[in-house]
Motif scaffolding. Sequence first.
Motif, PDB file in Angstrom:
ATOM      1  N   PRO A  91      19.980   3.152   9.348  1.00 52.70           N
ATOM      2  CA  PRO A  91      20.518   1.960  10.022  1.00 52.70           C
ATOM      3  C   PRO A  91      20.041   1.849  11.467  1.00 52.70           C
ATOM      4  O   PRO A  91      20.168   2.795  12.251  1.00 52.70           O
ATOM      5  CB  PRO A  91      22.032   2.172   9.952  1.00 52.70           C
ATOM      6  CG  PRO A  91      22.234   3.059   8.752  1.00 52.70           C
ATOM      7  CD  PRO A  91      21.037   3.963   8.734  1.00 52.70           C
ATOM      8  N   LYS A  94      17.729   4.633  13.778  1.00 51.75           N
ATOM      9  CA  LYS A  94      18.092   5.747  14.649  1.00 51.75           C
ATOM     10  C   LYS A  94      18.014   7.073  13.902  1.00 51.75           C
ATOM     11  O   LYS A  94      18.665   7.249  12.875  1.00 51.75           O
ATOM     12  CB  LYS A  94      19.500   5.559  15.202  1.00 51.75           C
ATOM     13  CG  LYS A  94      19.652   4.376  16.127  1.00 51.75           C
ATOM     14  CD  LYS A  94      21.025   4.355  16.802  1.00 51.75           C
ATOM     15  CE  LYS A  94      22.132   4.229  15.797  1.00 51.75           C
ATOM     16  NZ  LYS A  94      23.459   4.141  16.465  1.00 51.75           N
ATOM     17  N   ASN A 157      19.061  -1.421   3.836  1.00 49.93           N
ATOM     18  CA  ASN A 157      19.182  -0.829   5.165  1.00 49.93           C
ATOM     19  C   ASN A 157      19.455  -1.910   6.215  1.00 49.93           C
ATOM     20  O   ASN A 157      18.722  -2.894   6.310  1.00 49.93           O
ATOM     21  CB  ASN A 157      17.893  -0.090   5.526  1.00 49.93           C
ATOM     22  CG  ASN A 157      18.044   0.787   6.751  1.00 49.93           C
ATOM     23  OD1 ASN A 157      19.049   1.476   6.889  1.00 49.93           O
ATOM     24  ND2 ASN A 157      17.072   0.750   7.641  1.00 49.93           N
ATOM     25  N   CYS A 160      18.721  -3.543  13.155  1.00 51.04           N
ATOM     26  CA  CYS A 160      19.321  -3.851  14.449  1.00 51.04           C
ATOM     27  C   CYS A 160      18.265  -3.693  15.534  1.00 51.04           C
ATOM     28  O   CYS A 160      17.408  -2.799  15.439  1.00 51.04           O
ATOM     29  CB  CYS A 160      20.502  -2.919  14.724  1.00 51.04           C
ATOM     30  SG  CYS A 160      21.389  -3.279  16.258  1.00 51.04           S
ATOM     31  N   GLN A 175      24.348  -1.735  18.358  1.00 51.36           N
ATOM     32  CA  GLN A 175      23.990  -0.556  17.588  1.00 51.36           C
ATOM     33  C   GLN A 175      25.229   0.124  17.015  1.00 51.36           C
ATOM     34  O   GLN A 175      25.217   0.609  15.881  1.00 51.36           O
ATOM     35  CB  GLN A 175      23.154   0.375  18.463  1.00 51.36           C
ATOM     36  CG  GLN A 175      21.757  -0.195  18.713  1.00 51.36           C
ATOM     37  CD  GLN A 175      21.136   0.235  20.024  1.00 51.36           C
ATOM     38  OE1 GLN A 175      21.693   1.035  20.775  1.00 51.36           O
ATOM     39  NE2 GLN A 175      19.956  -0.305  20.328  1.00 51.36           N
ATOM     40  N   ALA A 176      26.331   0.121  17.790  1.00 51.94           N
ATOM     41  CA  ALA A 176      27.582   0.685  17.276  1.00 51.94           C
ATOM     42  C   ALA A 176      28.130  -0.169  16.134  1.00 51.94           C
ATOM     43  O   ALA A 176      28.647   0.356  15.135  1.00 51.94           O
ATOM     44  CB  ALA A 176      28.605   0.790  18.408  1.00 51.94           C
ATOM     45  N   ASP A 179      26.303   0.573  12.887  1.00 52.49           N
ATOM     46  CA  ASP A 179      26.795   1.798  12.259  1.00 52.49           C
ATOM     47  C   ASP A 179      28.109   1.561  11.525  1.00 52.49           C
ATOM     48  O   ASP A 179      28.328   2.079  10.422  1.00 52.49           O
ATOM     49  CB  ASP A 179      26.986   2.886  13.319  1.00 52.49           C
ATOM     50  CG  ASP A 179      25.672   3.377  13.908  1.00 52.49           C
ATOM     51  OD1 ASP A 179      24.631   3.190  13.264  1.00 52.49           O
ATOM     52  OD2 ASP A 179      25.690   3.930  15.027  1.00 52.49           O
ATOM     53  N   GLU A 180      29.003   0.769  12.143  1.00 52.34           N
ATOM     54  CA  GLU A 180      30.283   0.480  11.508  1.00 52.34           C
ATOM     55  C   GLU A 180      30.090  -0.363  10.252  1.00 52.34           C
ATOM     56  O   GLU A 180      30.729  -0.127   9.211  1.00 52.34           O
ATOM     57  CB  GLU A 180      31.202  -0.240  12.491  1.00 52.34           C
ATOM     58  CG  GLU A 180      32.593  -0.516  11.932  1.00 52.34           C
ATOM     59  CD  GLU A 180      33.483  -1.269  12.903  1.00 52.34           C
ATOM     60  OE1 GLU A 180      34.661  -1.517  12.543  1.00 52.34           O
ATOM     61  OE2 GLU A 180      33.013  -1.625  14.000  1.00 52.34           O
ATOM     62  N   VAL A 182      27.616  -0.444   8.239  1.00 48.76           N
ATOM     63  CA  VAL A 182      27.056   0.363   7.155  1.00 48.76           C
ATOM     64  C   VAL A 182      28.159   1.043   6.353  1.00 48.76           C
ATOM     65  O   VAL A 182      28.093   1.124   5.116  1.00 48.76           O
ATOM     66  CB  VAL A 182      26.085   1.418   7.722  1.00 48.76           C
ATOM     67  CG1 VAL A 182      25.728   2.455   6.664  1.00 48.76           C
ATOM     68  CG2 VAL A 182      24.815   0.752   8.226  1.00 48.76           C
ATOM     69  N   THR A 183      29.186   1.535   7.031  1.00 53.43           N
ATOM     70  CA  THR A 183      30.257   2.245   6.318  1.00 53.43           C
ATOM     71  C   THR A 183      30.992   1.341   5.345  1.00 53.43           C
ATOM     72  O   THR A 183      31.581   1.824   4.370  1.00 53.43           O
ATOM     73  CB  THR A 183      31.263   2.851   7.313  1.00 53.43           C
ATOM     74  OG1 THR A 183      31.947   1.795   8.008  1.00 53.43           O
ATOM     75  CG2 THR A 183      30.576   3.752   8.327  1.00 53.43           C
ATOM     76  N   ARG A 186      27.906   0.389   2.083  1.00 58.60           N
ATOM     77  CA  ARG A 186      27.275   1.350   1.170  1.00 58.60           C
ATOM     78  C   ARG A 186      28.051   1.438  -0.139  1.00 58.60           C
ATOM     79  O   ARG A 186      29.277   1.367  -0.150  1.00 58.60           O
ATOM     80  CB  ARG A 186      27.212   2.736   1.821  1.00 58.60           C
ATOM     81  CG  ARG A 186      26.044   2.854   2.796  1.00 58.60           C
ATOM     82  CD  ARG A 186      25.365   4.205   2.687  1.00 58.60           C
ATOM     83  NE  ARG A 186      24.172   4.209   3.535  1.00 58.60           N
ATOM     84  CZ  ARG A 186      24.058   4.926   4.656  1.00 58.60           C
ATOM     85  NH1 ARG A 186      25.052   5.680   5.055  1.00 58.60           N
ATOM     86  NH2 ARG A 186      22.945   4.896   5.354  1.00 58.60           N
ATOM     87  N   ARG A 406      13.841   6.051  17.596  1.00 61.21           N
ATOM     88  CA  ARG A 406      14.206   4.792  16.955  1.00 61.21           C
ATOM     89  C   ARG A 406      12.958   4.260  16.250  1.00 61.21           C
ATOM     90  O   ARG A 406      11.872   4.252  16.839  1.00 61.21           O
ATOM     91  CB  ARG A 406      14.683   3.755  17.978  1.00 61.21           C
ATOM     92  CG  ARG A 406      15.855   4.199  18.850  1.00 61.21           C
ATOM     93  CD  ARG A 406      17.194   3.970  18.173  1.00 61.21           C
ATOM     94  NE  ARG A 406      18.291   4.493  18.969  1.00 61.21           N
ATOM     95  CZ  ARG A 406      18.983   3.787  19.857  1.00 61.21           C
ATOM     96  NH1 ARG A 406      18.662   2.523  20.078  1.00 61.21           N
ATOM     97  NH2 ARG A 406      19.998   4.331  20.510  1.00 61.21           N
TER      98      ARG A 406
END
Length: 588
Positions: A91, A94, A157, A160, A175-176, A179-180, A182-183, A186, A406
């Motif tokens: 994601p 990173k 994927n 960002c 970026q944060a 990540d959130e 993605v959870t 998936r 990255r």
Amino acid sequence: MQAAALASRPQASGIMSDAPTKEEKLSPVEGMKIESNYLRGPIPAELVDGNDHFGKESIQLLKHHGTYQQDDRDDRDGGKTYSFMVRSAIPGGKLTSEQMLAEIDLCDEVGNTTLRITTRQGLQHHGILKSNLQQTIHRINEVQLTTLAACGDVVRNIMCSPCPYHGDAVYSQLQAFADELVTHMRPRTRAYHELWLIDEATRERQLVGGGKIEGDEVEPLYGPTYLPRKFKIGIGLPTDNIVDLYSQDLGLMAIAENWNVSGFNMLVGGGFGVTPSAAKTFPALAQPMCYIPLAQAIDVAKAVIKVQRDFGNRSDRKVARLKYLIHNWGLPRFKEKVEEYFGGPLAPPRPFVVTDQNDGMGWHAQGDGKWFYGLNVENGRIKDEGSIRLKTALREVCRTIAPPLRLTPHQGIIFCDLKESDRGRLTEIFHRNGVPTTEETSAVRRWSMACPALPTCGLSITESERALPGMIDQMEHSLAELGLAGEVFTTRMTGCPNGCARPYNSDIGLVGKAKGKYTIFLGGRRQGDRLNFIYQDMVPSEEVVPRLASVFRYYRDERQPGEALGDFCHRKGKDDLLAHCEIPVEAV
């Protein structure tokens, strides 16, 4: 049974009001997913059957686990030689130096000795034998990466804008948020863990003769049949559209106020895949649908996905992407259905103008006293070949300086958190290994991309990655002769019309149409918010650059001050370009 499984999904009150009134025949892939027991199917038995390949059902299911079965199309004289592409979903691109080293080690030990940065900020291996497939995926997970949902009928994927501007809260928040997100996106199935992440003896006890798992609680977002087709999400900014938001099924255009992300303009229905033999297929740009506050963004994104899940075409995979649902319904009706699933009204999109892309190449201050450096990697291929030893250089950088990394949507690498003392050291490592720095890379090469195409892609009609570097050599020469060497424009090539390298919104798109022949597209632009048009079709590979050189010459002579190549071609149009650009005599 298949229709019953589809109808058994949990639905909000009234949601099925737009459902078909008669049962439609589902595509064979839908049947495979329904009967797969949440992506298991016959994979466990076929993993240990002694063959070098999988059957049709497993091939489709394996995509959700991050791998495609391929064969070497350069070596089919004695029959097909099977191997596998294995892709890591990363994601926002990173990863750590340790993770990059592990991926490089894998490409040498079980792959074809090269590693490829994808156009979605992931990494992929080619040439993995079936006997090494479980080991490969297991080892990728050992360094806290995953291949789950890197392919298949799920959210792929999540992209960002990758630049590590630590002094800019907006980039850190994006970026944060990626990540959130993605959870929540998936797949939840335990099949991935059972197949790839536990020891062989335990895997056999759990999978051989295992019972059917029932209930959508296994996959609360996807259900037992997952999505009708792949689903792509990107997160970016009006001032930085490097992720090509308009090419995504769901583009999240951040709206910032007082240097903080307040919410997103949601763009829906982008997608570039085209089937050559099917006139009903087409590339499409995503359309602005609504503005959503940051706190509601994940719930609205889920609502969009659920609408596609329940109403996307499951009988014809050629027209199963979200863009076709929106094309058939119209955006207003689609928005109403998303509001129904979300449970409330959605505000209209905020006014915005896309102004730029930031590929992150070269040296940049991070805003925290450190630096980042973006290295152009031609077509994303990490390898040692001839005098250019990029793989060796990367190993040294990751072992000695060990910076966070990255991967970019233009297939480059950004080295983060560099101290002032690291700057000369990094450049010295590249030069010692013959690796051209970004500063030594021409603008036309820096802004070019190609898909892998032959010999590994089963869909490819002609060359792409192996052909574009030579064409760029010729274009560099032509542009230098015309005094245009510094002009910035995007050139993207694919070996077929499926559009994996996003050729349909670039300044120049080169799309494989037949063996050794391409369609030339012109008139898109680097900002990514405009489709290009067909300029010439069925152009032999040796004639591509000469025909473009005539366009370059016309551009030099007739452009307006500050006008980019794509904007010039768009303003002039196909007929005017053909009338004023000389076609080489040998091409007639």
